[in-house]
Write a protein that holds these residues in place. Sequence first.
Motif, short mmCIF file in Angstrom:
data_model
loop_
_atom_site.label_atom_id
_atom_site.label_comp_id
_atom_site.label_asym_id
_atom_site.label_seq_id
_atom_site.Cartn_x
_atom_site.Cartn_y
_atom_site.Cartn_z
N UNK B 51 0.82 -1.22 0.00
CA UNK B 51 0.00 0.00 0.00
C UNK B 51 0.86 1.27 0.00
N UNK B 76 5.14 7.20 -0.46
CA UNK B 76 3.77 7.71 -0.44
C UNK B 76 2.81 6.73 0.22
N UNK B 77 2.37 7.03 1.42
CA UNK B 77 1.34 6.19 2.05
C UNK B 77 0.02 6.32 1.27
N UNK B 78 -0.96 5.47 1.57
CA UNK B 78 -2.25 5.54 0.86
C UNK B 78 -2.82 6.95 0.91
N UNK B 79 -3.31 7.42 -0.23
CA UNK B 79 -3.82 8.79 -0.33
C UNK B 79 -5.16 8.92 0.37
N UNK B 80 -5.44 10.10 0.88
CA UNK B 80 -6.75 10.35 1.49
C UNK B 80 -7.24 11.76 1.21
#
Lengths: 82, 82, 145, 145
Positions: B51, B76-80
């Motif tokens: 992820x 880049x961590x999961x986008x929110x």
Amino acid sequence: MITVRFFAMLKSLAKTEVKEYSVSGPVRLEELKSMLKKDFPALSGVLDSRSILISINQEFASRDAVVKDGDEVGLLPPFSGG
Amino acid sequence: MITVRFFAMLKSLAKTEVKEYSVSGPVRLEELKSMLKKDFPALSGVLDSRSILISINQEFASRDAVVKDGDEVGLLPPFSGG
Amino acid sequence: MKTKSSVLVKIQEKGFSVGEVVESVKAASKGIGAVVTFLGAARDFSKGSVITGLDFEHYPGMAEKKLIDIRERALKNFDIIEMAIVHRTGKIEIGEDIVVIAAASAHRNDAFMACEWAITELKRTTPIWKRETTKSGEVWVSETP
Amino acid sequence: MKTKSSVLVKIQEKGFSVGEVVESVKAASKGIGAVVTFLGAARDFSKGSVITGLDFEHYPGMAEKKLIDIRERALKNFDIIEMAIVHRTGKIEIGEDIVVIAAASAHRNDAFMACEWAITELKRTTPIWKRETTKSGEVWVSETP
């Protein structure tokens, strides 16, 4: 008294917005249409069209509905709002 | 110099926004990740997660990409957004 | 309910502010995460003809009733928090706004669905008619002949 | 194209006016008959927790590039005339706006489809992160764990 209201192209064809009929008792929509065709020959070709909706007291009515004294009938060509 | 940028929870875990590495030649992403895990033990558990996306020069990169001197790498961590 | 409808559902001659309509639905709840808005505007071209102006007529009373009915059915059938509908009547210049529908919900899918349903239902059930002015004169439009 | 994108696609700390964003896409053509707008707002409740505030972070440069890319792909793949995207960053209070996407087209179906596609694509591809403040502290949100 029955008040018939014409809108959009039906108003243009009838050359009026409103027509009132004195009635002695309930009248079927079919009879009312015959009276309208006699008084407004220019409407003869469209009044039976399935694309003309009819309202009684501002609610959609079925073709076999009955109109009585005090009712308001609307002759509604296809809508084009929005 | 290769510039690695951390975002969101990765920045919190790494306790820094940026880490720079001097390299003598091209480096595979896998090697860069090993260096990062050594310098930032708190990232060990997440850097291999599917992820986490990786960008090179602000474009998404595949896991087997190669990084060279002057490149900017984003973790880049999961986008929110939205 | 009746008070609310009369604020959020309107047929009027004057123009409206899309921003104000959006604010009017957002005011309903802090739980709103999405507002989807449909804005209908007067195009300069339609079905092969250059249009220079529009004129809308509605059935006073019945048209308002149908719009209130659309809002109430939308609130009942979709997972939305609020909906506003404003439709203009009378003369409208090219480029001007005609209608706005704003649907507010917690999650965006519900607002998209309700907004798209409402404009389709408006066109199908609301007694409003459009007259286009073209080079060859003024013509009443029948979207569903 | 680049000049246009920089006007119509923005990441900014300050708030935006939905009305102005709608006007910015309407200005593109007199042939626009529909503008569909998605507005994302800060809810007070999310996944079982009371939210008291939001803080957005983005990857400067890359996030803007991804939004420009979404607009260009929307113009290429849908029958729309213009699209604007504005996303806020930094601290956002409950009830405030987060993002607006406006899609303008001749006919409404195209604008609905493009707008819904664009917000889904934004959430999928744009490096923006949300931190929620709850009673138990501040947490980074992973929409797609």
